[in-house]
Design an enzyme around this catalytic site. Structure first.
Site, PDB file in Angstrom:
ATOM      1  N   ARG A  61       9.157   8.709   1.096  1.00  0.00           N
ATOM      2  CA  ARG A  61       9.166   8.270  -0.317  1.00  0.00           C
ATOM      3  C   ARG A  61      10.518   7.622  -0.560  1.00  0.00           C
ATOM      4  O   ARG A  61      11.549   8.318  -0.557  1.00  0.00           O
ATOM      5  CB  ARG A  61       8.941   9.466  -1.246  1.00  0.00           C
ATOM      6  CG  ARG A  61       9.297   9.152  -2.677  1.00  0.00           C
ATOM      7  CD  ARG A  61       8.844  10.197  -3.661  1.00  0.00           C
ATOM      8  NE  ARG A  61       7.408  10.160  -3.828  1.00  0.00           N
ATOM      9  CZ  ARG A  61       6.744  10.808  -4.787  1.00  0.00           C
ATOM     10  NH1 ARG A  61       7.398  11.558  -5.663  1.00  0.00           N
ATOM     11  NH2 ARG A  61       5.440  10.718  -4.877  1.00  0.00           N
ATOM     12  N   HIS A 104       1.927   3.070  -4.244  1.00  0.00           N
ATOM     13  CA  HIS A 104       1.700   4.499  -3.956  1.00  0.00           C
ATOM     14  C   HIS A 104       0.286   4.641  -3.349  1.00  0.00           C
ATOM     15  O   HIS A 104      -0.631   5.134  -3.994  1.00  0.00           O
ATOM     16  CB  HIS A 104       1.826   5.289  -5.268  1.00  0.00           C
ATOM     17  CG  HIS A 104       2.014   6.772  -5.105  1.00  0.00           C
ATOM     18  ND1 HIS A 104       2.086   7.401  -3.873  1.00  0.00           N
ATOM     19  CD2 HIS A 104       2.143   7.763  -6.035  1.00  0.00           C
ATOM     20  CE1 HIS A 104       2.251   8.712  -4.068  1.00  0.00           C
ATOM     21  NE2 HIS A 104       2.282   8.950  -5.361  1.00  0.00           N
ATOM     22  N   GLN A 130      -1.721   8.010  -3.256  1.00  0.00           N
ATOM     23  CA  GLN A 130      -2.247   8.371  -4.568  1.00  0.00           C
ATOM     24  C   GLN A 130      -3.572   7.670  -4.837  1.00  0.00           C
ATOM     25  O   GLN A 130      -4.546   8.296  -5.264  1.00  0.00           O
ATOM     26  CB  GLN A 130      -1.216   7.973  -5.649  1.00  0.00           C
ATOM     27  CG  GLN A 130      -1.649   8.327  -7.054  1.00  0.00           C
ATOM     28  CD  GLN A 130      -1.632   9.824  -7.298  1.00  0.00           C
ATOM     29  OE1 GLN A 130      -0.624  10.476  -7.080  1.00  0.00           O
ATOM     30  NE2 GLN A 130      -2.748  10.381  -7.743  1.00  0.00           N
ATOM     31  N   ASP A 135      -0.178   6.481 -16.561  1.00  0.00           N
ATOM     32  CA  ASP A 135       0.984   6.980 -15.812  1.00  0.00           C
ATOM     33  C   ASP A 135       2.185   6.871 -16.752  1.00  0.00           C
ATOM     34  O   ASP A 135       2.096   6.240 -17.818  1.00  0.00           O
ATOM     35  CB  ASP A 135       1.182   6.130 -14.543  1.00  0.00           C
ATOM     36  CG  ASP A 135       2.325   6.620 -13.659  1.00  0.00           C
ATOM     37  OD1 ASP A 135       2.764   7.779 -13.815  1.00  0.00           O
ATOM     38  OD2 ASP A 135       2.797   5.827 -12.806  1.00  0.00           O
ATOM     39  N   CYS A 140      -1.817  10.277 -12.400  1.00  0.00           N
ATOM     40  CA  CYS A 140      -1.293  10.680 -11.092  1.00  0.00           C
ATOM     41  C   CYS A 140      -0.375  11.895 -11.201  1.00  0.00           C
ATOM     42  O   CYS A 140      -0.161  12.584 -10.220  1.00  0.00           O
ATOM     43  CB  CYS A 140      -0.572   9.513 -10.442  1.00  0.00           C
ATOM     44  SG  CYS A 140       0.751   8.837 -11.463  1.00  0.00           S
ATOM     45  N   ARG A 168      -5.059  14.997  -3.392  1.00  0.00           N
ATOM     46  CA  ARG A 168      -3.975  14.375  -2.632  1.00  0.00           C
ATOM     47  C   ARG A 168      -3.908  15.009  -1.247  1.00  0.00           C
ATOM     48  O   ARG A 168      -3.803  14.318  -0.230  1.00  0.00           O
ATOM     49  CB  ARG A 168      -2.628  14.575  -3.354  1.00  0.00           C
ATOM     50  CG  ARG A 168      -2.422  13.741  -4.603  1.00  0.00           C
ATOM     51  CD  ARG A 168      -2.219  12.272  -4.290  1.00  0.00           C
ATOM     52  NE  ARG A 168      -1.113  12.072  -3.371  1.00  0.00           N
ATOM     53  CZ  ARG A 168       0.183  12.045  -3.718  1.00  0.00           C
ATOM     54  NH1 ARG A 168       0.522  12.167  -4.981  1.00  0.00           N
ATOM     55  NH2 ARG A 168       1.126  11.845  -2.816  1.00  0.00           N
TER      56      ARG A 168
HETATM   57  N1  NVA Z   1       4.987   5.584 -11.447  1.00  0.00           N
HETATM   58  C1  NVA Z   1       5.485   6.903 -11.156  1.00  0.00           C
HETATM   59  C2  NVA Z   1       4.535   7.622 -10.239  1.00  0.00           C
HETATM   60  C3  NVA Z   1       4.952   9.028  -9.898  1.00  0.00           C
HETATM   61  C4  NVA Z   1       4.000   9.707  -8.964  1.00  0.00           C
HETATM   62  C5  NVA Z   1       6.863   6.807 -10.550  1.00  0.00           C
HETATM   63  O1  NVA Z   1       7.064   5.962  -9.673  1.00  0.00           O
HETATM   64  O2  NVA Z   1       7.750   7.561 -10.973  1.00  0.00           O
HETATM   65  N1   CP Z   2       1.703  11.985  -8.113  1.00  0.00           N
HETATM   66  C1   CP Z   2       2.788  12.239  -7.364  1.00  0.00           C
HETATM   67  O1   CP Z   2       3.080  11.553  -6.388  1.00  0.00           O
HETATM   68  O2   CP Z   2       3.496  13.327  -7.759  1.00  0.00           O
HETATM   69  P1   CP Z   2       4.956  13.755  -7.247  1.00  0.00           P
HETATM   70  O3   CP Z   2       5.896  12.672  -7.710  1.00  0.00           O
HETATM   71  O4   CP Z   2       5.225  15.065  -7.900  1.00  0.00           O
HETATM   72  O5   CP Z   2       4.924  13.843  -5.767  1.00  0.00           O
END
Ligand code: NVA
Ligand code: CP
Length: 305
Positions: free
Chosen positions: A103, A130, A133, A222, A262, A290
């Site tokens: 990540r 993502h 997801q 989101d 998500c 997930r």
């Molecule tokens: N759009 C959000 C998704 C988190 C799972 C982010 O990137 O923070």
């Molecule tokens: N949806 C998701 O990826 O959650 P986290 O950021 O908690 O991993």
């Protein structure tokens, strides 16, 4: 040649269905608590440059229950691209581990990691997309409706990494995908183009969320400010007035429409508490899935699917 999972459209339509079918099988095994250890004596490196609950827990739990050892590397551990070059990290980790999950902030970094690693690399979110997801999301929709025909998904909110993944999925599976966003928060033009050029799906970008949700089978949202943008929240709140998914908005969708997010959610901003707690909300099944879908992705990439 090794396979990576950097974008959902790295998979062909047949492969997407193959992974979804495999996820269903793996989910059944997990629910029955069958002994299933295809990753015995293997290890997964999990590199996190950003925080996480679901991604870390689901990958670590899934891989461990499949017999392997998962190593959590926090934002302070590797400092990829800062303490050490991405291409060096890629080659070092490949000498120890069988799979890499990362990540990261920069999408260019996950591409570079995949290009230099000799083991499969899985994108666990970048600023751009993502894909894990979105695979879990489409799996969850299929499970809830028992098919994916004539599916209208309306995403209400920021045209962010989640939207880019929906657009790339729409380049592989036929969807009616609508993104309702403020004009200044639309998804990237090149990704929109990629999705439209594939010619499979109906794709709309509109700015009136109440009009957008008409006939929606799924209403999805989101956060208004993603990780790395939290300092913009006050400014963003002004632009996102009217974009909260609340009961009035859900009532404007198709009868029986599902609500998805998500997570993590900021209740009272992009979604009301009431919608999160409503029978339409399948967010916790979505979160659970997930793990099952990622398990299937790891099996697929290592030729065990
Ligand atoms: N759009 C959000 C998704 C988190 C799972 C982010 O990137 O923070
Ligand atoms: N949806 C998701 O990826 O959650 P986290 O950021 O908690 O991993």
């Amino acid at each position: 040649m090794k396979r990576d999972f950097i974008h959902v459209d790295d998979l062909t339509p047949d492969e997407i269905h193959q992974v979804l079918d495999l996820a269903r099988e793996v989910k059944t095994k997990f629910k029955r608590r069958e002994i299933f250890q295809p990753f015995a004596n293997q290890s997964l490196a999990m590199i996190f440059a950003k925080p996480s609950a679901r991604t870390r827990i689901s990958f670590e739990t899934g891989f461990t229950r499949m017999g392997g050892h998962a190593i959590y590397l926090s934002p302070q551990d590797i400092e990829i691209g800062k303490r050490e070059a991405v291409k060096d990290v890629a080659r070092v980790i490949s000498r120890y581990n069988d799979l890499i999950m990362a990540r990261l902030f920069a999408h260019a970094h996950i591409r570079e990691l995949a290009a230099h690693a000799t083991v499969p690399v899985i994108n666990a979110l970048t600023d751009y997309n993502h894909p894990c997801q979105i695979m879990a999301d489409i799996f969850t929709v299929q499970e809830a409706r028992s098919h994916l025909d004539n599916l209208k998904i309306v995403y209400v909110g920021d045209g962010n990494n989640i939207v880019h993944s929906w657009l790339r999925l729409a380049a592989r599976l036929p969807l009616h995908f609508v993104c309702a966003c403020p004009p200044a928060y639309a998804p990237e033009a090149a990704t929109l183009e990629l999705a439209r050029e594939a010619g499979l799906s109906t794709i709309e970008i509109i700015h009136d969320p109440m009009a957008a949700v008409q006939d929606a089978d799924v209403v999805y949202t989101d956060v208004w400010a993603s990780m790395g943008q939290k300092h913009e929240m006050e400014e963003r709140k002004k632009h996102f007035q009217g974009f909260q998914v609340d009961t009035r908005m859900m009532d404007a969708a198709r009868a029986g429409a599902l609500f998805m997010h998500c997570l993590p959610a900021m209740r009272g901003l992009e979604v009301s508490d009431e919608v999160m707690e409503s029978p339409a909300s399948i967010v916790f099944t979505q979160a659970e899935n997930r793990m099952h879908v990622q398990n299937a992705i790891m099996l697929f990439l290592t030729g065990q699917g």
